[in-house]
Design a protein around this motif. Structure first.
Motif, PDB file in Angstrom:
ATOM      1  N   ASP A 127       0.845  -1.185   0.000  1.00  0.00           N
ATOM      2  CA  ASP A 127       0.000   0.000   0.000  1.00  0.00           C
ATOM      3  C   ASP A 127       0.886   1.242   0.000  1.00  0.00           C
ATOM      4  OD1 ASP A 127       0.757   0.653   2.690  1.00  0.00           O
ATOM      5  OD2 ASP A 127      -0.968  -0.425   3.503  1.00  0.00           O
ATOM      6  N   ASP A 128       0.277   2.391  -0.238  1.00  0.00           N
ATOM      7  CA  ASP A 128       1.021   3.652  -0.372  1.00  0.00           C
ATOM      8  C   ASP A 128       1.834   3.977   0.876  1.00  0.00           C
ATOM      9  OD1 ASP A 128      -0.075   3.857  -2.884  1.00  0.00           O
ATOM     10  OD2 ASP A 128      -1.514   5.418  -2.352  1.00  0.00           O
ATOM     11  N   ASP A 129       1.267   3.744   2.053  1.00  0.00           N
ATOM     12  CA  ASP A 129       1.980   4.049   3.299  1.00  0.00           C
ATOM     13  C   ASP A 129       3.235   3.183   3.444  1.00  0.00           C
ATOM     14  OD1 ASP A 129       0.142   5.999   3.997  1.00  0.00           O
ATOM     15  OD2 ASP A 129      -1.065   4.647   5.228  1.00  0.00           O
ATOM     16  N   LYS A 130       3.131   1.916   3.109  1.00  0.00           N
ATOM     17  CA  LYS A 130       4.279   1.016   3.210  1.00  0.00           C
ATOM     18  C   LYS A 130       5.379   1.437   2.234  1.00  0.00           C
ATOM     19  CE  LYS A 130       6.473  -2.738   4.545  1.00  0.00           C
ATOM     20  NZ  LYS A 130       7.077  -2.820   5.862  1.00  0.00           N
ATOM     21  N   ILE A 131       5.002   1.767   1.012  1.00  0.00           N
ATOM     22  CA  ILE A 131       5.979   2.220   0.018  1.00  0.00           C
ATOM     23  C   ILE A 131       6.670   3.484   0.513  1.00  0.00           C
ATOM     24  CG2 ILE A 131       6.225   3.211  -2.305  1.00  0.00           C
ATOM     25  CD1 ILE A 131       3.947   1.240  -3.156  1.00  0.00           C
ATOM     26  N   SER A 132       5.904   4.431   1.000  1.00  0.00           N
ATOM     27  CA  SER A 132       6.464   5.684   1.496  1.00  0.00           C
ATOM     28  C   SER A 132       7.429   5.440   2.652  1.00  0.00           C
ATOM     29  CB  SER A 132       5.333   6.612   1.935  1.00  0.00           C
ATOM     30  OG  SER A 132       5.854   7.824   2.419  1.00  0.00           O
ATOM     31  N   SER A 133       7.043   4.597   3.578  1.00  0.00           N
ATOM     32  CA  SER A 133       7.881   4.286   4.735  1.00  0.00           C
ATOM     33  C   SER A 133       9.190   3.621   4.314  1.00  0.00           C
ATOM     34  CB  SER A 133       7.096   3.380   5.688  1.00  0.00           C
ATOM     35  OG  SER A 133       7.903   2.957   6.754  1.00  0.00           O
ATOM     36  N   MET A 134       9.097   2.657   3.407  1.00  0.00           N
ATOM     37  CA  MET A 134      10.315   1.963   2.954  1.00  0.00           C
ATOM     38  C   MET A 134      11.258   2.922   2.231  1.00  0.00           C
ATOM     39  SD  MET A 134       9.080  -1.865   1.732  1.00  0.00           S
ATOM     40  CE  MET A 134       8.000  -1.282   0.428  1.00  0.00           C
ATOM     41  N   LEU A 135      10.713   3.782   1.376  1.00  0.00           N
ATOM     42  CA  LEU A 135      11.561   4.738   0.655  1.00  0.00           C
ATOM     43  C   LEU A 135      12.243   5.704   1.620  1.00  0.00           C
ATOM     44  CD1 LEU A 135       9.423   5.583  -2.505  1.00  0.00           C
ATOM     45  CD2 LEU A 135      11.461   4.152  -2.361  1.00  0.00           C
ATOM     46  N   THR A 136      11.522   6.157   2.631  1.00  0.00           N
ATOM     47  CA  THR A 136      12.119   7.048   3.634  1.00  0.00           C
ATOM     48  C   THR A 136      13.263   6.348   4.349  1.00  0.00           C
ATOM     49  OG1 THR A 136      10.083   8.296   3.962  1.00  0.00           O
ATOM     50  CG2 THR A 136      11.667   8.336   5.766  1.00  0.00           C
ATOM     51  N   ASP A 137      13.048   5.120   4.782  1.00  0.00           N
ATOM     52  CA  ASP A 137      14.092   4.376   5.490  1.00  0.00           C
ATOM     53  C   ASP A 137      15.355   4.220   4.648  1.00  0.00           C
ATOM     54  OD1 ASP A 137      12.343   4.117   7.607  1.00  0.00           O
ATOM     55  OD2 ASP A 137      11.852   2.013   7.207  1.00  0.00           O
ATOM     56  N   ILE A 138      15.186   3.818   3.402  1.00  0.00           N
ATOM     57  CA  ILE A 138      16.337   3.606   2.526  1.00  0.00           C
ATOM     58  C   ILE A 138      17.042   4.930   2.243  1.00  0.00           C
ATOM     59  CG2 ILE A 138      17.049   2.854   0.212  1.00  0.00           C
ATOM     60  CD1 ILE A 138      16.337   0.565   2.177  1.00  0.00           C
ATOM     61  N   TYR A 139      16.273   5.955   1.893  1.00  0.00           N
ATOM     62  CA  TYR A 139      16.839   7.263   1.566  1.00  0.00           C
ATOM     63  C   TYR A 139      17.622   7.831   2.749  1.00  0.00           C
ATOM     64  CZ  TYR A 139      17.070  12.077  -0.162  1.00  0.00           C
ATOM     65  OH  TYR A 139      17.502  13.322  -0.578  1.00  0.00           O
ATOM     66  N   LYS A 140      17.008   7.826   3.930  1.00  0.00           N
ATOM     67  CA  LYS A 140      17.688   8.358   5.115  1.00  0.00           C
ATOM     68  C   LYS A 140      18.945   7.554   5.433  1.00  0.00           C
ATOM     69  CE  LYS A 140      13.875  10.683   7.456  1.00  0.00           C
ATOM     70  NZ  LYS A 140      13.040  10.724   8.662  1.00  0.00           N
ATOM     71  N   GLY A 141      18.871   6.255   5.243  1.00  0.00           N
ATOM     72  CA  GLY A 141      20.038   5.408   5.495  1.00  0.00           C
ATOM     73  C   GLY A 141      21.191   5.735   4.553  1.00  0.00           C
ATOM     74  N   ILE A 142      20.905   5.929   3.298  1.00  0.00           N
ATOM     75  CA  ILE A 142      21.946   6.264   2.319  1.00  0.00           C
ATOM     76  C   ILE A 142      22.552   7.632   2.647  1.00  0.00           C
ATOM     77  CG2 ILE A 142      22.414   6.765  -0.117  1.00  0.00           C
ATOM     78  CD1 ILE A 142      20.069   4.786  -0.765  1.00  0.00           C
ATOM     79  N   ILE A 143      21.699   8.622   2.901  1.00  0.00           N
ATOM     80  CA  ILE A 143      22.176   9.979   3.216  1.00  0.00           C
ATOM     81  C   ILE A 143      23.008   9.964   4.498  1.00  0.00           C
ATOM     82  CG2 ILE A 143      21.459  12.329   3.833  1.00  0.00           C
ATOM     83  CD1 ILE A 143      21.112  11.614   0.826  1.00  0.00           C
ATOM     84  N   LEU A 144      22.554   9.273   5.525  1.00  0.00           N
ATOM     85  CA  LEU A 144      23.290   9.180   6.784  1.00  0.00           C
ATOM     86  C   LEU A 144      24.675   8.575   6.558  1.00  0.00           C
ATOM     87  CD1 LEU A 144      23.335   9.524   9.871  1.00  0.00           C
ATOM     88  CD2 LEU A 144      22.308   7.237  10.034  1.00  0.00           C
ATOM     89  N   ARG A 145      24.735   7.516   5.781  1.00  0.00           N
ATOM     90  CA  ARG A 145      26.024   6.877   5.520  1.00  0.00           C
ATOM     91  C   ARG A 145      26.975   7.822   4.786  1.00  0.00           C
ATOM     92  NH1 ARG A 145      25.064   2.516   2.184  1.00  0.00           N
ATOM     93  NH2 ARG A 145      26.139   3.483   0.479  1.00  0.00           N
TER      94      ARG A 145
END
Length: 187
Positions: A163-181
């Motif tokens: 669903d849209d919420d799950k997609i949004s949550s997963m993209l946020t997690d991955i994006y923030k993880g890449i930027i943090l690294r």
């Protein structure tokens, strides 16, 4: 006097596009197209040199639709995340066009994952959003694109449903993880 062509080039393209949108490029043939147009194959080959010309026009039209999807703004979502969501939405809503554009063999350069003409636009969005170097923007693009493409492919092949919420949550997690690294590596 030459016979008057009654089927327009636009009508041929629109009908071919609709066939591909519904059933995939492999279902597009001159006979199927002529049948849907309720004419002979003659008008098709009057306007287009061959079926490859029709297919190229369909791909170009699908590419324009994809580009419009990609650049849609989503309220309260940052622009780069919106690109990822829009990429996945395209796969959800236009499964056959997604398969056509992104699930077949493509001409790409060595050590790259995409030759997409939208890549410069996407890199600029990333650089503007995070004040990253071109090299780091490329890195964010590649890693997040692989993730988005995986989700989109699973959706287009009916392997997974999110669903849209799950997609949004997963993209946020991955994006923030890449930027943090990347930020940690700078320090």
């Amino acid at each position: 006097m030459a016979p008057q062509i009654k089927v327009s080039k636009e009508k041929i393209l629109d009908t071919a596009y609709n066939i591909v949108q519904r059933s995939g490029m492999e279902k597009l043939s001159a006979s199927k197209l002529a049948k849907e147009l309720n004419c002979s194959t003659q008008p098709i080959f009057w306007w287009y040199k061959n079926m490859n010309g029709v297919k190229e026009a369909v791909i170009e039209k699908a590419s324009r639709l994809f580009e419009n999807y990609l650049k849609r703004e989503i309220k309260d979502i940052n622009p780069y995340k919106a690109i990822g969501i829009n990429y996945i939405k395209f796969a959800q809503n236009e499964k056959e066009l997604f398969r056509l554009l992104y699930m077949g063999p493509r001409q790409i350069k060595e050590n790259t994952i995409s030759s997409d003409k939208n890549k410069p636009y996407i890199l600029k969005v990333i650089q503007n959003e995070e004040s990253l170097s071109e090299e780091n923007a490329e890195r964010v693009f590649e890693e997040l694109w692989l993730f988005c493409h995986g989700i989109a492919t699973m959706i287009a092949t009916n392997t997974a449903v999110f669903d849209d919420d799950k997609i949004s949550s997963m993209l946020t997690d991955i994006y923030k993880g890449i930027i943090l690294r990347i930020k940690e590596e700078r320090n």
